[in-house]
Scaffold this motif. Sequence first.
Motif, PDB file in Angstrom:
ATOM      1  N   LEU A  37      -1.656   5.385  10.550  1.00 13.64           N
ATOM      2  CA  LEU A  37      -1.432   4.296   9.597  1.00 13.64           C
ATOM      3  C   LEU A  37      -2.639   4.063   8.696  1.00 13.64           C
ATOM      4  O   LEU A  37      -2.478   3.639   7.541  1.00 13.64           O
ATOM      5  CB  LEU A  37      -1.106   3.000  10.357  1.00 13.64           C
ATOM      6  CG  LEU A  37       0.263   2.949  11.027  1.00 13.64           C
ATOM      7  CD1 LEU A  37       0.390   1.693  11.869  1.00 13.64           C
ATOM      8  CD2 LEU A  37       1.374   2.992   9.964  1.00 13.64           C
ATOM      9  N   SER A  38      -3.843   4.297   9.193  1.00 13.95           N
ATOM     10  CA  SER A  38      -5.050   4.016   8.395  1.00 13.95           C
ATOM     11  C   SER A  38      -6.104   5.089   8.642  1.00 13.95           C
ATOM     12  O   SER A  38      -7.181   4.809   9.152  1.00 13.95           O
ATOM     13  CB  SER A  38      -5.604   2.630   8.745  1.00 13.95           C
ATOM     14  OG  SER A  38      -5.899   2.563  10.124  1.00 13.95           O
ATOM     15  N   SER A  39      -5.770   6.338   8.292  1.00 12.43           N
ATOM     16  CA  SER A  39      -6.720   7.431   8.498  1.00 12.43           C
ATOM     17  C   SER A  39      -7.935   7.295   7.585  1.00 12.43           C
ATOM     18  O   SER A  39      -9.044   7.725   7.921  1.00 12.43           O
ATOM     19  CB  SER A  39      -6.043   8.778   8.260  1.00 12.43           C
ATOM     20  OG  SER A  39      -5.560   8.863   6.919  1.00 12.43           O
ATOM     21  N   ARG A  71       0.852  -1.200   0.000  1.00  7.41           N
ATOM     22  CA  ARG A  71       0.000   0.000   0.000  1.00  7.41           C
ATOM     23  C   ARG A  71       0.881   1.240   0.000  1.00  7.41           C
ATOM     24  O   ARG A  71       0.443   2.309   0.383  1.00  7.41           O
ATOM     25  CB  ARG A  71      -0.903   0.010   1.240  1.00  7.41           C
ATOM     26  CG  ARG A  71      -1.924  -1.095   1.254  1.00  7.41           C
ATOM     27  CD  ARG A  71      -2.770  -1.059   2.505  1.00  7.41           C
ATOM     28  NE  ARG A  71      -3.702  -2.174   2.490  1.00  7.41           N
ATOM     29  CZ  ARG A  71      -4.912  -2.135   1.948  1.00  7.41           C
ATOM     30  NH1 ARG A  71      -5.325  -1.041   1.375  1.00  7.41           N
ATOM     31  NH2 ARG A  71      -5.698  -3.187   1.967  1.00  7.41           N
ATOM     32  N   THR A  72       2.121   1.072  -0.460  1.00  9.79           N
ATOM     33  CA  THR A  72       3.170   2.098  -0.440  1.00  9.79           C
ATOM     34  C   THR A  72       3.529   2.395   1.013  1.00  9.79           C
ATOM     35  O   THR A  72       2.690   2.778   1.815  1.00  9.79           O
ATOM     36  CB  THR A  72       2.772   3.397  -1.159  1.00  9.79           C
ATOM     37  OG1 THR A  72       1.660   3.974  -0.529  1.00  9.79           O
ATOM     38  CG2 THR A  72       2.465   3.126  -2.607  1.00  9.79           C
ATOM     39  N   ALA A  73       4.815   2.196   1.329  1.00  5.40           N
ATOM     40  CA  ALA A  73       5.277   2.330   2.703  1.00  5.40           C
ATOM     41  C   ALA A  73       4.973   3.713   3.257  1.00  5.40           C
ATOM     42  O   ALA A  73       4.595   3.870   4.405  1.00  5.40           O
ATOM     43  CB  ALA A  73       6.783   2.063   2.769  1.00  5.40           C
ATOM     44  N   LYS A  74       5.176   4.748   2.434  1.00  2.59           N
ATOM     45  CA  LYS A  74       4.787   6.092   2.856  1.00  2.59           C
ATOM     46  C   LYS A  74       3.702   6.561   1.892  1.00  2.59           C
ATOM     47  O   LYS A  74       3.991   6.979   0.770  1.00  2.59           O
ATOM     48  CB  LYS A  74       5.979   7.036   2.821  1.00  2.59           C
ATOM     49  CG  LYS A  74       5.643   8.441   3.340  1.00  2.59           C
ATOM     50  CD  LYS A  74       6.895   9.289   3.435  1.00  2.59           C
ATOM     51  CE  LYS A  74       6.557  10.688   3.920  1.00  2.59           C
ATOM     52  NZ  LYS A  74       5.839  10.694   5.188  1.00  2.59           N
ATOM     53  N   PRO A  75       2.440   6.467   2.308  1.00  5.90           N
ATOM     54  CA  PRO A  75       1.352   6.806   1.398  1.00  5.90           C
ATOM     55  C   PRO A  75       1.458   8.246   0.920  1.00  5.90           C
ATOM     56  O   PRO A  75       1.881   9.141   1.652  1.00  5.90           O
ATOM     57  CB  PRO A  75       0.090   6.614   2.260  1.00  5.90           C
ATOM     58  CG  PRO A  75       0.526   5.754   3.408  1.00  5.90           C
ATOM     59  CD  PRO A  75       1.959   6.072   3.631  1.00  5.90           C
ATOM     60  N   ALA A  76       1.097   8.440  -0.342  1.00  4.56           N
ATOM     61  CA  ALA A  76       1.097   9.795  -0.890  1.00  4.56           C
ATOM     62  C   ALA A  76       0.047  10.636  -0.169  1.00  4.56           C
ATOM     63  O   ALA A  76      -1.044  10.154   0.128  1.00  4.56           O
ATOM     64  CB  ALA A  76       0.793   9.740  -2.386  1.00  4.56           C
ATOM     65  N   ARG A  77       0.443  11.879   0.148  1.00  2.07           N
ATOM     66  CA  ARG A  77      -0.503  12.740   0.866  1.00  2.07           C
ATOM     67  C   ARG A  77      -1.702  13.050  -0.027  1.00  2.07           C
ATOM     68  O   ARG A  77      -1.582  13.248  -1.235  1.00  2.07           O
ATOM     69  CB  ARG A  77       0.187  14.043   1.294  1.00  2.07           C
ATOM     70  CG  ARG A  77       1.268  13.819   2.339  1.00  2.07           C
ATOM     71  CD  ARG A  77       1.756  15.159   2.876  1.00  2.07           C
ATOM     72  NE  ARG A  77       0.699  15.881   3.548  1.00  2.07           N
ATOM     73  CZ  ARG A  77       0.317  15.662   4.797  1.00  2.07           C
ATOM     74  NH1 ARG A  77       0.905  14.699   5.508  1.00  2.07           N
ATOM     75  NH2 ARG A  77      -0.647  16.374   5.345  1.00  2.07           N
ATOM     76  N   ARG A  78      -2.855  13.064   0.598  1.00  2.00           N
ATOM     77  CA  ARG A  78      -4.078  13.357  -0.147  1.00  2.00           C
ATOM     78  C   ARG A  78      -4.062  14.807  -0.627  1.00  2.00           C
ATOM     79  O   ARG A  78      -3.662  15.701   0.093  1.00  2.00           O
ATOM     80  CB  ARG A  78      -5.316  13.102   0.735  1.00  2.00           C
ATOM     81  CG  ARG A  78      -5.549  11.631   1.042  1.00  2.00           C
ATOM     82  CD  ARG A  78      -6.772  11.437   1.917  1.00  2.00           C
ATOM     83  NE  ARG A  78      -7.163  10.037   1.991  1.00  2.00           N
ATOM     84  CZ  ARG A  78      -6.684   9.171   2.870  1.00  2.00           C
ATOM     85  NH1 ARG A  78      -5.777   9.578   3.742  1.00  2.00           N
ATOM     86  NH2 ARG A  78      -7.079   7.919   2.862  1.00  2.00           N
ATOM     87  N   ARG A  79      -4.544  14.984  -1.849  1.00  2.00           N
ATOM     88  CA  ARG A  79      -4.577  16.326  -2.416  1.00  2.00           C
ATOM     89  C   ARG A  79      -5.900  17.008  -2.085  1.00  2.00           C
ATOM     90  O   ARG A  79      -6.954  16.381  -2.086  1.00  2.00           O
ATOM     91  CB  ARG A  79      -4.388  16.262  -3.938  1.00  2.00           C
ATOM     92  CG  ARG A  79      -3.031  15.688  -4.325  1.00  2.00           C
ATOM     93  CD  ARG A  79      -2.886  15.625  -5.830  1.00  2.00           C
ATOM     94  NE  ARG A  79      -1.600  15.077  -6.221  1.00  2.00           N
ATOM     95  CZ  ARG A  79      -1.220  14.909  -7.472  1.00  2.00           C
ATOM     96  NH1 ARG A  79      -2.043  15.230  -8.465  1.00  2.00           N
ATOM     97  NH2 ARG A  79      -0.031  14.416  -7.756  1.00  2.00           N
ATOM     98  N   LEU A  80      -5.821  18.292  -1.841  1.00  3.94           N
ATOM     99  CA  LEU A  80      -6.990  19.038  -1.410  1.00  3.94           C
ATOM    100  C   LEU A  80      -7.764  19.655  -2.565  1.00  3.94           C
ATOM    101  O   LEU A  80      -9.000  19.760  -2.501  1.00  3.94           O
ATOM    102  CB  LEU A  80      -6.562  20.140  -0.429  1.00  3.94           C
ATOM    103  CG  LEU A  80      -7.665  21.066   0.107  1.00  3.94           C
ATOM    104  CD1 LEU A  80      -8.696  20.264   0.894  1.00  3.94           C
ATOM    105  CD2 LEU A  80      -7.070  22.172   0.964  1.00  3.94           C
ATOM    106  N   TRP A  81      -7.079  20.025  -3.635  1.00  6.54           N
ATOM    107  CA  TRP A  81      -7.721  20.880  -4.645  1.00  6.54           C
ATOM    108  C   TRP A  81      -8.957  20.240  -5.253  1.00  6.54           C
ATOM    109  O   TRP A  81     -10.004  20.877  -5.396  1.00  6.54           O
ATOM    110  CB  TRP A  81      -6.715  21.267  -5.726  1.00  6.54           C
ATOM    111  CG  TRP A  81      -6.222  20.111  -6.574  1.00  6.54           C
ATOM    112  CD1 TRP A  81      -5.145  19.333  -6.340  1.00  6.54           C
ATOM    113  CD2 TRP A  81      -6.830  19.619  -7.762  1.00  6.54           C
ATOM    114  NE1 TRP A  81      -5.013  18.366  -7.306  1.00  6.54           N
ATOM    115  CE2 TRP A  81      -6.044  18.533  -8.207  1.00  6.54           C
ATOM    116  CE3 TRP A  81      -7.957  19.985  -8.505  1.00  6.54           C
ATOM    117  CZ2 TRP A  81      -6.351  17.812  -9.353  1.00  6.54           C
ATOM    118  CZ3 TRP A  81      -8.256  19.265  -9.648  1.00  6.54           C
ATOM    119  CH2 TRP A  81      -7.463  18.195 -10.056  1.00  6.54           C
TER     120      TRP A  81
END
Length: 775
Positions: A410-412, A327-337
């Motif tokens: 870890l699972s927001s 699930r990708t070790a460091k998940p990509a941050r969610r984009r707001l736009w």
Amino acid sequence: MNQWGRDLALGVRFAFAGGREGWTRALLTAVGVGLGVALLLLTTAIPNALAARDDRSNARTDITYGSATAPKADDTLLVADADTRFRGEDVRGRTLEPEGPRAPLPPGVSEFPAAGEMVVSPALKRLLESDGGRLLRERLPDRIVGTIGDSGLVGSADLTFYRGGEGLERYVDGSQVTRIDRFGDPNPYREKTDPVLILLILVVFVALLMPVAVFIAAAVRFGGERRDRRLAALRLVGSDGRMTRRIAAGEALAGALLGLVFGTVFFLIGRQIAGSVELFRFSVFPHDLNPSPALALLVAVAVPAAAVLVTLLALRGVVIEPLGVVRTAKPARRRLWWRLLLPLAGLAMLYPMIRQGNDDGDFNQYLVIGGVMLLLVGVTALLPWVVETVVARLGGGGIAWQLAVRRLQLSSGTAARLVNGVAVAVAGAIALQMLFAGVEDDYTKDTGYDVTKAQMQVTVGGGVEVDGAAERLRRTEGVRRVVAHSEGWLGDKRLDPAKSAAVTVGDCTALRELADLRSCRDGDVFAVRGAEYDTDTPQLAVPGKTLYLDPGYEGSAPGREVAWKVPAEIREVDSRKDLSGMERGGFLLTPKALPEAAAPAMVGRAYIGLDPSVSDAREQVRNTAAALGPLMYASDWSATEQSDRYASIRTGLFVGAVCVLVLIGASLLVSQLEQLRDRKKLLSALVAFGTRRRTLSLSVLWQTAIPITLGLLLASTVGLTLGAVLLRMTATPVRVDWGSLLSMTGAAAGVVLAVTLLSLPPLLRLMRPDGLRTE
């Protein structure tokens, strides 16, 4: 398409043939989806239920107030209004007297009750036979000889009776007693619903259904992490990524299809329960709740399709490899736009209807539905970003706090999905409460009644003498004050007078409530001046002029006119507002000034002041009135009254909100149990290493409290924004109903707290070292 079909079918097989793990996940998904489907089916059945209630209500219509009275024949029936109230509940009653063998029977009644007998609805029969119905039984002493069938009742909790009567013909006037030759209004009045009420209806439906859709979307993702790990085995035996995703969609499809079955069962059970439940004075029969076939088919197609689409979208960010799930070790941050685009698009759709209100035409229903949906969907898009952003910045604290925060970090997304439905429901509820509170004044009017002096009114009819009735009422328990008078009409001719005026008869105390009297004694006559809409009194109040009490009109019974000569000592007095808020004009007579022959033509009014310390004072007054005669009618007074349409829509909102609240609680409990089951080994490992159970319990509470707090804050912001826009659309000043805001958020928080407490027993059972055992 063939490959899609084979892969989906394989996923369905895995769901039901995957051992206890597969069955458990399928059942949890089915229960979650089933709860949502049951509520969707209930919603599709509401239009049919309302139509059935309206049809039965119209079919039993008898007194239509203004329709021509049928001529007497062997197929006519005399009907007298015998409505009453009991502890806030309306009781519909009619006194029936057939005039021939072919008189029409009311719907649901097989034969006419004789005098001293009555047929009642099942709900009224239960009430009369209960200890709590003792006072009502005193008012309705007739012997019960049967019950009214469903076709004669509006709902299962309808309180209705028909009793036998005699001697009603002399009271026929088309209002309280009328003659009919059939039941049902051939030309029912259809009130045009104004645009603001249509807007309320649209927003109510969207706001109540959106949380259901969100819960269904969340339910099909139950057990997602374990499922993804199992799918890695499929890659090991040769399936590619696309095939694996389609198989996963098939598993979700299996749970959704089973959820349709569960939902149908839940709906059928709920439909039977609905027949014995009354919410906000609204009840239905089970057979009324028949979903529209087209809408039921839409639900049956949309729910499985949504399950497949949601699963495919959820797996886009998951890489399933033969040796595990990444699930990708460091998940990509969610984009707001792009998340902001949804609520902004919703506002853009609603903007063209700003200040449209009632004056500038109807609201565009498609723009309203689309705009409100996008704003509420925006909550589900923004909440994962808000949770991720906030929990990423949370730091140290106690062990329970650190466990909860790390799990959320870890699972927001999982935590956000858990509270998405709650946030959507709260946002919609806040907007609706703001809209209802904002437009309430437009549908609420002042009655003008002086409720500080009188709280009830009794209409004295049926030949009952007013003074005697007033004395009986004064002796009634809970009555502090009674003001009584009689009313009638005077005309300048016996038949079809060109000029007419009201005449009121009462003692000096009663007349002083109607006009400014400097002096008064029995035998005096007064002409009132200054009353609104009264133009004929000055021309009739000429000493020596002969007037006629109870003048006849075309179609009325002749021979009831009584001549009366205006006395020489008549005095002019100024009008004043009476207890009912109106300025009474015409003539005021003390009892000695009224010809004895005119007394039967007068209608009495008694205004009752109650003792607030007597809890059943109103019921005692109604019992006294009923004992005086069958045509006595007691009514409650209130300072304001509300539009029936507006009140019914608000009642529908409350009923729907209760159903959605139950769904929220049940779905959250299922979600919480699924989350705990997914973490069974982790919890067992922590306990095996010595972690205290109280610490783990607190961590679970924090894992729920943090996202729900963020969700309620976001929901309040979106709800206030939507509410402000809706108020601007109705050209209503924007004001925040803080009481409703706090009550909505408090109710949602209470539901979440209750669900968390209910999940503690299974949590304690999972926190055992033997949970590490595996096969």
